[in-house]
Motif scaffolding. Sequence first.
Motif, PDB file in Angstrom:
ATOM      1  N   SER A  94      73.710  36.095  40.431  1.00  0.00           N
ATOM      2  CA  SER A  94      72.840  36.728  39.446  1.00  0.00           C
ATOM      3  C   SER A  94      73.147  38.230  39.407  1.00  0.00           C
ATOM      4  O   SER A  94      74.119  38.689  40.006  1.00  0.00           O
ATOM      5  N   TYR A  95      72.287  38.964  38.732  1.00  0.00           N
ATOM      6  CA  TYR A  95      72.497  40.391  38.566  1.00  0.00           C
ATOM      7  C   TYR A  95      71.151  41.094  38.535  1.00  0.00           C
ATOM      8  O   TYR A  95      70.238  40.657  37.833  1.00  0.00           O
ATOM      9  N   ARG A  96      71.019  42.148  39.315  1.00  0.00           N
ATOM     10  CA  ARG A  96      69.803  42.959  39.284  1.00  0.00           C
ATOM     11  C   ARG A  96      69.931  43.990  38.170  1.00  0.00           C
ATOM     12  O   ARG A  96      71.007  44.514  37.915  1.00  0.00           O
ATOM     13  N   TYR A  97      68.800  44.324  37.543  1.00  0.00           N
ATOM     14  CA  TYR A  97      68.784  45.314  36.461  1.00  0.00           C
ATOM     15  C   TYR A  97      67.351  45.715  36.173  1.00  0.00           C
ATOM     16  O   TYR A  97      66.394  45.050  36.594  1.00  0.00           O
ATOM     17  N   LYS A  98      67.222  46.787  35.437  1.00  0.00           N
ATOM     18  CA  LYS A  98      65.963  47.214  34.840  1.00  0.00           C
ATOM     19  C   LYS A  98      66.315  47.619  33.412  1.00  0.00           C
ATOM     20  O   LYS A  98      67.339  48.278  33.193  1.00  0.00           O
ATOM     21  N   SER A  99      65.495  47.228  32.436  1.00  0.00           N
ATOM     22  CA  SER A  99      65.843  47.543  31.049  1.00  0.00           C
ATOM     23  C   SER A  99      64.591  47.773  30.212  1.00  0.00           C
ATOM     24  O   SER A  99      63.490  47.363  30.571  1.00  0.00           O
ATOM     25  N   ILE A 100      64.829  48.428  29.103  1.00  0.00           N
ATOM     26  CA  ILE A 100      63.802  48.611  28.078  1.00  0.00           C
ATOM     27  C   ILE A 100      64.457  48.280  26.743  1.00  0.00           C
ATOM     28  O   ILE A 100      65.577  48.717  26.472  1.00  0.00           O
ATOM     29  N   ILE A 101      63.772  47.482  25.942  1.00  0.00           N
ATOM     30  CA  ILE A 101      64.231  47.188  24.585  1.00  0.00           C
ATOM     31  C   ILE A 101      63.071  47.454  23.627  1.00  0.00           C
ATOM     32  O   ILE A 101      61.905  47.406  24.033  1.00  0.00           O
ATOM     33  N   PHE A 151      57.913  48.261  22.326  1.00  0.00           N
ATOM     34  CA  PHE A 151      58.967  48.200  23.347  1.00  0.00           C
ATOM     35  C   PHE A 151      58.432  47.452  24.549  1.00  0.00           C
ATOM     36  O   PHE A 151      57.219  47.294  24.718  1.00  0.00           O
ATOM     37  N   SER A 152      59.355  46.976  25.355  1.00  0.00           N
ATOM     38  CA  SER A 152      58.962  46.293  26.583  1.00  0.00           C
ATOM     39  C   SER A 152      60.003  46.553  27.645  1.00  0.00           C
ATOM     40  O   SER A 152      61.160  46.825  27.375  1.00  0.00           O
ATOM     41  N   GLY A 153      59.541  46.501  28.874  1.00  0.00           N
ATOM     42  CA  GLY A 153      60.425  46.655  30.014  1.00  0.00           C
ATOM     43  C   GLY A 153      60.618  45.331  30.706  1.00  0.00           C
ATOM     44  O   GLY A 153      59.767  44.437  30.646  1.00  0.00           O
TER      45      GLY A 153
END
Length: 157
Positions: A94-101, A151-153
């Motif tokens: 898998s892959y760790r991340y943090k994002s906002i769209i 927006f959401s995180g």
Amino acid sequence: MDMRRKDRLVDDPGELRLILEECKVCRIAMMDGEGLYIVPLNFGYEYDGDKLTLYVHSAREGRKVRAFRHNAAIAFEMDTGHELVEGNMACQTSYRYKSIIGNGSIHELDDNTEKASALNAMMEHLTGQTFEFNDKMVSAVAVFRIDVSQFSGKRRI
């Protein structure tokens, strides 16, 4: 915004601010006469926990600027905290991340005082410093404000 993985939702304003601080590039998607178009841009922002405003700058001409001027509707994405999580099998990797769209509308700033303020929001975000901008400097670039409508995180940790 509808999110399938509610366990990855970030809705705490403090955590959203931390993600904003870590991200230095925002990808903005737009539509023009040639079709969909996406560009990565450095950005600045204002966020009070309820309202998010983004700022970007650009050369005064080009496809991106024409698209912004033609159709104010945009979508955006930013991400950080990338880290591979290895597993013994492909489906365990898998892959760790943090994002906002999010979505919003983009508006060109004409007033040099507003443009200088937006440029300083960008510089403060990128460098931690503010600068003096004279009229000649701000007139040389196009500066845009994105009024974020939603927006959401999201994170995988």
